[in-house]
Design a protein around this motif. Sequence first.
Motif, PDB file in Angstrom:
ATOM      1  N   ILE A   1      34.716 -14.746   8.516  1.00 55.15           N
ATOM      2  CA  ILE A   1      33.546 -15.595   8.684  1.00 55.15           C
ATOM      3  C   ILE A   1      33.504 -16.687   7.630  1.00 55.15           C
ATOM      4  O   ILE A   1      33.086 -17.797   7.904  1.00 55.15           O
ATOM      5  CB  ILE A   1      32.255 -14.735   8.613  1.00 55.15           C
ATOM      6  N   VAL A   2      33.963 -16.388   6.426  1.00 54.77           N
ATOM      7  CA  VAL A   2      33.866 -17.368   5.348  1.00 54.77           C
ATOM      8  C   VAL A   2      34.673 -18.635   5.619  1.00 54.77           C
ATOM      9  O   VAL A   2      34.473 -19.647   4.958  1.00 54.77           O
ATOM     10  CB  VAL A   2      34.268 -16.780   3.980  1.00 54.77           C
ATOM     11  N   SER A   3      35.554 -18.609   6.588  1.00 52.01           N
ATOM     12  CA  SER A   3      36.328 -19.808   6.900  1.00 52.01           C
ATOM     13  C   SER A   3      35.820 -20.500   8.164  1.00 52.01           C
ATOM     14  O   SER A   3      36.514 -21.305   8.749  1.00 52.01           O
ATOM     15  CB  SER A   3      37.812 -19.466   7.029  1.00 52.01           C
ATOM     16  N   ALA A   4      34.601 -20.195   8.574  1.00 50.36           N
ATOM     17  CA  ALA A   4      34.045 -20.776   9.796  1.00 50.36           C
ATOM     18  C   ALA A   4      32.718 -21.480   9.499  1.00 50.36           C
ATOM     19  O   ALA A   4      31.660 -20.922   9.703  1.00 50.36           O
ATOM     20  CB  ALA A   4      33.829 -19.695  10.850  1.00 50.36           C
ATOM     21  N   PRO A   5      32.769 -22.729   8.990  1.00 53.96           N
ATOM     22  CA  PRO A   5      31.516 -23.425   8.728  1.00 53.96           C
ATOM     23  C   PRO A   5      30.863 -23.910  10.011  1.00 53.96           C
ATOM     24  O   PRO A   5      31.524 -24.146  11.017  1.00 53.96           O
ATOM     25  CB  PRO A   5      31.937 -24.603   7.853  1.00 53.96           C
ATOM     26  N   TYR A   6      29.564 -24.055   9.986  1.00 55.84           N
ATOM     27  CA  TYR A   6      28.814 -24.556  11.136  1.00 55.84           C
ATOM     28  C   TYR A   6      28.780 -26.074  11.099  1.00 55.84           C
ATOM     29  O   TYR A   6      28.594 -26.677  10.053  1.00 55.84           O
ATOM     30  CB  TYR A   6      27.379 -24.021  11.098  1.00 55.84           C
TER      31      TYR A   6
ATOM     32  N   ALA B   1      25.093 -12.502   4.190  1.00 55.88           N
ATOM     33  CA  ALA B   1      26.196 -13.208   3.529  1.00 55.88           C
ATOM     34  C   ALA B   1      27.028 -14.002   4.535  1.00 55.88           C
ATOM     35  O   ALA B   1      27.421 -15.147   4.270  1.00 55.88           O
ATOM     36  CB  ALA B   1      27.092 -12.218   2.778  1.00 55.88           C
ATOM     37  N   GLN B   2      27.288 -13.424   5.711  1.00 55.01           N
ATOM     38  CA  GLN B   2      28.039 -14.139   6.745  1.00 55.01           C
ATOM     39  C   GLN B   2      27.256 -15.349   7.244  1.00 55.01           C
ATOM     40  O   GLN B   2      27.807 -16.430   7.409  1.00 55.01           O
ATOM     41  CB  GLN B   2      28.359 -13.205   7.907  1.00 55.01           C
ATOM     42  N   ARG B   3      25.976 -15.155   7.467  1.00 53.52           N
ATOM     43  CA  ARG B   3      25.133 -16.252   7.953  1.00 53.52           C
ATOM     44  C   ARG B   3      25.083 -17.389   6.927  1.00 53.52           C
ATOM     45  O   ARG B   3      25.194 -18.562   7.258  1.00 53.52           O
ATOM     46  CB  ARG B   3      23.724 -15.736   8.267  1.00 53.52           C
ATOM     47  N   HIS B   4      24.955 -17.035   5.648  1.00 56.81           N
ATOM     48  CA  HIS B   4      24.943 -18.046   4.594  1.00 56.81           C
ATOM     49  C   HIS B   4      26.274 -18.807   4.546  1.00 56.81           C
ATOM     50  O   HIS B   4      26.291 -20.029   4.406  1.00 56.81           O
ATOM     51  CB  HIS B   4      24.640 -17.420   3.227  1.00 56.81           C
ATOM     52  N   ALA B   5      27.395 -18.068   4.674  1.00 55.72           N
ATOM     53  CA  ALA B   5      28.715 -18.705   4.649  1.00 55.72           C
ATOM     54  C   ALA B   5      28.854 -19.713   5.786  1.00 55.72           C
ATOM     55  O   ALA B   5      29.347 -20.825   5.581  1.00 55.72           O
ATOM     56  CB  ALA B   5      29.822 -17.650   4.735  1.00 55.72           C
TER      57      ALA B   5
ATOM     58  N   ARG C   1      25.972 -22.760   5.202  1.00 56.77           N
ATOM     59  CA  ARG C   1      26.154 -23.697   4.108  1.00 56.77           C
ATOM     60  C   ARG C   1      27.127 -23.268   3.032  1.00 56.77           C
ATOM     61  O   ARG C   1      27.685 -24.117   2.335  1.00 56.77           O
ATOM     62  CB  ARG C   1      24.829 -24.098   3.476  1.00 56.77           C
ATOM     63  N   GLY C   2      27.366 -21.982   2.867  1.00 54.60           N
ATOM     64  CA  GLY C   2      28.206 -21.514   1.765  1.00 54.60           C
ATOM     65  C   GLY C   2      29.623 -22.067   1.787  1.00 54.60           C
ATOM     66  O   GLY C   2      30.155 -22.467   0.749  1.00 54.60           O
ATOM     67  N   THR C   3      30.264 -22.092   2.946  1.00 60.23           N
ATOM     68  CA  THR C   3      31.628 -22.616   3.047  1.00 60.23           C
ATOM     69  C   THR C   3      31.660 -24.101   2.719  1.00 60.23           C
ATOM     70  O   THR C   3      32.523 -24.567   1.979  1.00 60.23           O
ATOM     71  CB  THR C   3      32.211 -22.352   4.447  1.00 60.23           C
ATOM     72  N   ALA C   4      30.691 -24.857   3.247  1.00 56.39           N
ATOM     73  CA  ALA C   4      30.635 -26.299   2.962  1.00 56.39           C
ATOM     74  C   ALA C   4      30.398 -26.548   1.473  1.00 56.39           C
ATOM     75  O   ALA C   4      30.996 -27.446   0.878  1.00 56.39           O
ATOM     76  CB  ALA C   4      29.545 -26.959   3.791  1.00 56.39           C
ATOM     77  N   GLU C   5      29.532 -25.743   0.854  1.00 57.29           N
ATOM     78  CA  GLU C   5      29.269 -25.912  -0.575  1.00 57.29           C
ATOM     79  C   GLU C   5      30.511 -25.603  -1.408  1.00 57.29           C
ATOM     80  O   GLU C   5      30.757 -26.255  -2.424  1.00 57.29           O
ATOM     81  CB  GLU C   5      28.111 -25.021  -1.009  1.00 57.29           C
ATOM     82  N   ALA C   6      31.313 -24.634  -0.971  1.00 53.52           N
ATOM     83  CA  ALA C   6      32.554 -24.317  -1.687  1.00 53.52           C
ATOM     84  C   ALA C   6      33.575 -25.443  -1.542  1.00 53.52           C
ATOM     85  O   ALA C   6      34.296 -25.766  -2.485  1.00 53.52           O
ATOM     86  CB  ALA C   6      33.140 -23.003  -1.170  1.00 53.52           C
TER      87      ALA C   6
END
Length: 63
Positions: free
Chosen positions: A5-10, A37-41, A44-49
């Motif tokens: 999931i962490v590699s799937a930004p919205y 955690a998956q929902r956050h990733a 926005r979490g992936t984009a922020e990283a």
Amino acid sequence: MRCGIVSAPYGSDWPYAPGVKSARFATMLDDFALTDAQRHAINRGTAEALFPRLADRSRTAAE
């Protein structure tokens, strides 16, 4: 093959995708069984990283 999931930004593709379709997809994503955690990733979490300046901007806006 599955990816984490962490590699799937919205992304909404707005303004190119019709608003109705973007809203429907967002609703389906909200209804999908994910951990916080998956929902956050995805949201926005992936984009922020990838773009740390986005994380800095969101913190400034929240303050």
